[in-house]
Write a protein that holds these residues in place. Structure first.
Motif, PDB file in Angstrom:
ATOM      1  N   ILE A  31       0.854  -1.184   0.000  1.00  0.00           N
ATOM      2  CA  ILE A  31       0.000   0.000   0.000  1.00  0.00           C
ATOM      3  C   ILE A  31       0.892   1.236   0.000  1.00  0.00           C
ATOM      4  O   ILE A  31       2.041   1.180   0.464  1.00  0.00           O
ATOM      5  N   ASN A  32       0.377   2.342  -0.521  1.00  0.00           N
ATOM      6  CA  ASN A  32       1.228   3.532  -0.617  1.00  0.00           C
ATOM      7  C   ASN A  32       1.475   4.152   0.760  1.00  0.00           C
ATOM      8  O   ASN A  32       0.611   4.121   1.636  1.00  0.00           O
ATOM      9  N   PRO A  33       2.660   4.743   0.968  1.00  0.00           N
ATOM     10  CA  PRO A  33       2.961   5.417   2.226  1.00  0.00           C
ATOM     11  C   PRO A  33       2.042   6.619   2.420  1.00  0.00           C
ATOM     12  O   PRO A  33       1.611   7.250   1.453  1.00  0.00           O
ATOM     13  N   GLU A  40       5.623  10.829  -6.105  1.00  0.00           N
ATOM     14  CA  GLU A  40       6.774  10.436  -5.296  1.00  0.00           C
ATOM     15  C   GLU A  40       6.769   8.946  -4.972  1.00  0.00           C
ATOM     16  O   GLU A  40       7.763   8.409  -4.500  1.00  0.00           O
ATOM     17  N   ILE A  41       5.659   8.287  -5.213  1.00  0.00           N
ATOM     18  CA  ILE A  41       5.529   6.888  -4.834  1.00  0.00           C
ATOM     19  C   ILE A  41       6.164   5.992  -5.892  1.00  0.00           C
ATOM     20  O   ILE A  41       5.916   6.142  -7.091  1.00  0.00           O
ATOM     21  N   ARG A  80       9.293   9.946 -20.329  1.00  0.00           N
ATOM     22  CA  ARG A  80       9.154  11.111 -19.452  1.00  0.00           C
ATOM     23  C   ARG A  80      10.153  11.103 -18.302  1.00  0.00           C
ATOM     24  O   ARG A  80      10.173  12.007 -17.479  1.00  0.00           O
ATOM     25  N   GLY A  81      10.994  10.070 -18.253  1.00  0.00           N
ATOM     26  CA  GLY A  81      12.012   9.993 -17.219  1.00  0.00           C
ATOM     27  C   GLY A  81      11.475   9.736 -15.841  1.00  0.00           C
ATOM     28  O   GLY A  81      12.080  10.155 -14.839  1.00  0.00           O
ATOM     29  N   ILE A  82      10.334   9.059 -15.739  1.00  0.00           N
ATOM     30  CA  ILE A  82       9.708   8.796 -14.442  1.00  0.00           C
ATOM     31  C   ILE A  82      10.232   7.472 -13.889  1.00  0.00           C
ATOM     32  O   ILE A  82      10.088   6.424 -14.518  1.00  0.00           O
ATOM     33  N   ASP A  83      10.818   7.533 -12.697  1.00  0.00           N
ATOM     34  CA  ASP A  83      11.372   6.352 -12.052  1.00  0.00           C
ATOM     35  C   ASP A  83      10.293   5.705 -11.201  1.00  0.00           C
ATOM     36  O   ASP A  83      10.098   6.078 -10.042  1.00  0.00           O
ATOM     37  N   TYR A  84       9.571   4.762 -11.756  1.00  0.00           N
ATOM     38  CA  TYR A  84       8.476   4.134 -11.015  1.00  0.00           C
ATOM     39  C   TYR A  84       8.955   2.952 -10.177  1.00  0.00           C
ATOM     40  O   TYR A  84       8.191   2.403  -9.375  1.00  0.00           O
TER      41      TYR A  84
END
Length: 209
Positions: free
Chosen positions: A9-11, A18-19, A203-207
């Motif tokens: 679950i997300n923080p 940011e997740i 888009r350079g998004i670090d998932y």
């Protein structure tokens, strides 16, 4: 999560952008934190809703819950989600509804929510609250939520001219479209997810984090 009864679950305290996979909180079926990389904890209401679905539907590996403007608006409509767009046909005929009982902090609500969800629905509208989608994969849950939220946006736009001016499709057309969306080996079930991941990479998004 796959292979066990724990889930991620997300923080509580991060913006959605940011997740990442590496900072998700791992909790057990009772809500006990097993791993919290950022020591932020998690939203208790999130556990009530997500934990309810995972407990009731063990075949489900991903649950998405949103409070988008259009989704909440349709959840507050007596008519619910109407058969007025092709987008709606991805979810409308299987969507279930759960009446609002307040902020989801009461563990007793889980039994009622699970009963309203049923054994087969993968899309649920939480009345006066928001939207819920579930899937055996993250891809499936994301696709259902995408179509469900788009259908809600379309409905809000269409109803701006008044409900009497909204053209609802016939039952036969709605049934046909639903069957077409659920046909075996529909191309998008294996083409859309790689395309979305490529979009994040461009888009350079670090998932992954």
């Amino acid at each position: 999560m796959p292979g066990g009864e724990d889930f991620l679950i997300n923080p509580y305290g991060l913006m959605f952008d940011e997740i990442t996979a590496s900072n998700l909180v791992r909790i057990d079926e009772h809500g006990k934190v097993l791993d919290d990389p950022l020591d932020l904890g998690y939203n208790e209401a999130g556990f009530v809703i997500h934990g309810c679905v995972h407990a009731a539907r063990p075949e489900i590996n991903c649950v998405i819950h949103t409070h988008t403007r259009a989704g909440v608006a349709v959840s507050a409509m007596k008519c619910g989600l109407l058969p007025i767009s092709q987008h709606a046909m991805r979810v409308q005929q299987q969507a279930t509804y759960h009446d609002y009982e307040g902020i989801a902090l009461d563990m007793d609500e889980r039994a009622r929510m699970a009963q309203d969800l049923g054994k087969t629905s993968k899309a649920m509208i939480l009345r006066n609250h928001g939207l819920l989608s579930l899937g055996e994969t993250v891809r499936e849950a994301f696709e259902l939520m995408y179509y469900l939220d788009c259908a809600c946006q379309i409905q809000i736009d269409a109803m701006a001219g008044g409900l009497d001016n909204v053209l609802q499709m016939s039952r036969s057309a709605a049934a046909t479209a639903t069957e077409q969306f659920e046909r075996p080996d529909r191309p998008s079930t294996h083409k859309d997810w790689p395309a979305l991941l490529r979009l994040l990479e461009r888009r350079g998004i670090d998932y992954l984090g």
